[in-house]
Design an enzyme around this catalytic site. Structure first.
Site, mmCIF file in Angstrom:
data_model
loop_
_atom_site.group_PDB
_atom_site.id
_atom_site.type_symbol
_atom_site.label_atom_id
_atom_site.label_comp_id
_atom_site.label_asym_id
_atom_site.label_seq_id
_atom_site.Cartn_x
_atom_site.Cartn_y
_atom_site.Cartn_z
ATOM 1 N N LYS A 243 64.589 52.143 53.090
ATOM 2 C CA LYS A 243 65.785 51.314 52.911
ATOM 3 C C LYS A 243 66.660 51.313 54.163
ATOM 4 O O LYS A 243 67.309 50.309 54.481
ATOM 5 C CB LYS A 243 66.573 51.791 51.697
ATOM 6 C CG LYS A 243 65.811 51.677 50.377
ATOM 7 C CD LYS A 243 65.302 50.265 50.106
ATOM 8 C CE LYS A 243 66.416 49.282 49.812
ATOM 9 N NZ LYS A 243 65.888 47.934 49.491
ATOM 10 N N TYR B 271 61.611 56.979 50.672
ATOM 11 C CA TYR B 271 62.376 55.872 50.107
ATOM 12 C C TYR B 271 63.659 55.642 50.910
ATOM 13 O O TYR B 271 63.994 54.502 51.259
ATOM 14 C CB TYR B 271 62.717 56.170 48.649
ATOM 15 C CG TYR B 271 63.622 55.146 48.013
ATOM 16 C CD1 TYR B 271 63.176 53.846 47.790
ATOM 17 C CD2 TYR B 271 64.927 55.469 47.648
ATOM 18 C CE1 TYR B 271 64.002 52.901 47.209
ATOM 19 C CE2 TYR B 271 65.761 54.522 47.069
ATOM 20 C CZ TYR B 271 65.298 53.248 46.852
ATOM 21 O OH TYR B 271 66.121 52.309 46.289
#
Length: 328
Positions: free
Chosen positions: A160, A156
């Site tokens: 990002k 994750y």
């Protein structure tokens, strides 16, 4: 995007927790809003009160849909890109969806904003800093400290970070007008605990008299920012921040997760037991937690004069009132 002038705004993830509050604010400021959401983590309930407003348009579709994003970006003046796969549980259970949604979705949004010359705000996350062990505020230019690729949490964080790299590359190479916002823990009424959000989970368990589970030893610390302070920052940065810059958005009021649980028990006058659970027992292998996450907010303060106005006590009071009303 100036106050007083009506602007057509696209909010991807507009039926999500933060997105729905942002839509509220934009409508209150007199703007017309298109909310794009596939309702995978957002919900119709979050925007039900907005649907009678003729200036609000809900589009139930995916940010991965090229033609839908094409049409919406074309007709709008500015884009708030909040759509993302979020939450620790979702990262563990659906890692492919996390990576594809975050990277491919942002790639599609950025490409259309570039083609049509639209200003875009990219919502990133404090997760990109990785696992800093020092108890100090993190600045926008701090190094990132990641674990191995076998630890799924970093998927994750990396997705990002790639969103940020893509936005900055478009700004440099294609003159894309963009601003990047790293959101620290944002909480408030309407937030779901389904994907691991700690405040609503603690409050709901306390009200129900159920055990409050702390993952790990509870010494990890977080800073919780009220969602209404967060959206005020997003709106302000869209209107005034220079292109190609990154800003932290979050509170600096730090609390350990163990102390948070105790405070929730006190506010709810609950007899719930506090129990400690190992991360591996909750999520299986592949999840590491970060010890501390404290934002430096000097940069955003200098840019738009923003600082949080609500304390953690204010946040907990708002969440508690909402959860009590929802349970009644």
């Amino acid at each position: 995007m100036s106050d007083g002038a009506s602007t057509k705004c696209l909010v991807t993830g507009g039926a999500g927790f933060i997105g729905s509050y942002l839509c509220e604010l934009l409508l209150a400021e007199g703007h017309e809003v298109w909310a794009l959401d596939d309702l995978s983590t957002g919900s119709l309930e979050n925007v039900e009160h907005l649907r009678s407003d003729p200036r609000f348009h809900l589009v139930v579709d995916s940010v991965l849909s090229w033609p839908v994003v094409n049409e919406l970006v074309y007709k709008c003046d500015v884009v708030y890109h909040l759509a993302a796969a979020v939450g620790v549980r979702l990262i563990v259970e659906k890692p492919v969806e996390t990576l594809v949604t975050n990277v491919r979705g942002t790639e599609i949004v950025l490409d259309h904003c570039r083609r049509f010359g639209k200003r875009v705000l990219i919502a990133s996350t404090s997760e990109v800093y990785g696992d800093h062990r020092e108890e100090r505020p993190l600045s926008e230019d701090d190094r990132r400290i990641y674990g191995p690729t076998t630890q799924r949490r970093w998927a994750y964080a990396d997705s990002k970070a790639m969103d940020e790299f893509l936005a900055l590359a478009h700004a440099s190479e294609n003159d894309l007008d963009c601003v990047i916002v790293r959101l620290f823990n944002t909480v408030g009424p309407r937030q779901s605990g389904q994907y691991g959000m700690v405040v609503p989970t603690f409050v709901r368990r306390a009200l129900a008299g159920e055990p409050i589970e702390i993952h790990g030893d509870g010494t990890q610390t977080r800073c919780f920012c009220h969602v209404r302070d967060t959206i005020r920052a997003l709106h302000g940065l869209m209107g005034a921040a220079p292109s190609g810059e990154i800003y932290n958005v979050g509170s600096q009021e730090r609390i350990s997760i163990r102390e948070l649980a105790r405070r929730v028990l006190g506010l709810t006058e609950s007899d719930s037991e506090i129990v400690h659970v190992a991360y591996g027992d909750v999520y299986g292998q592949g999840i590491e937690d970060m010890l501390h996450r404290i934002p430096s907010i000097e940069k955003i303060g200098a840019a738009i004069g923003w600082a949080p106005t609500r304390t953690l006590d204010d946040i907990l009071a708002d969440v508690l009132a909402y959860e009590r009303a929802a349970a009644a």
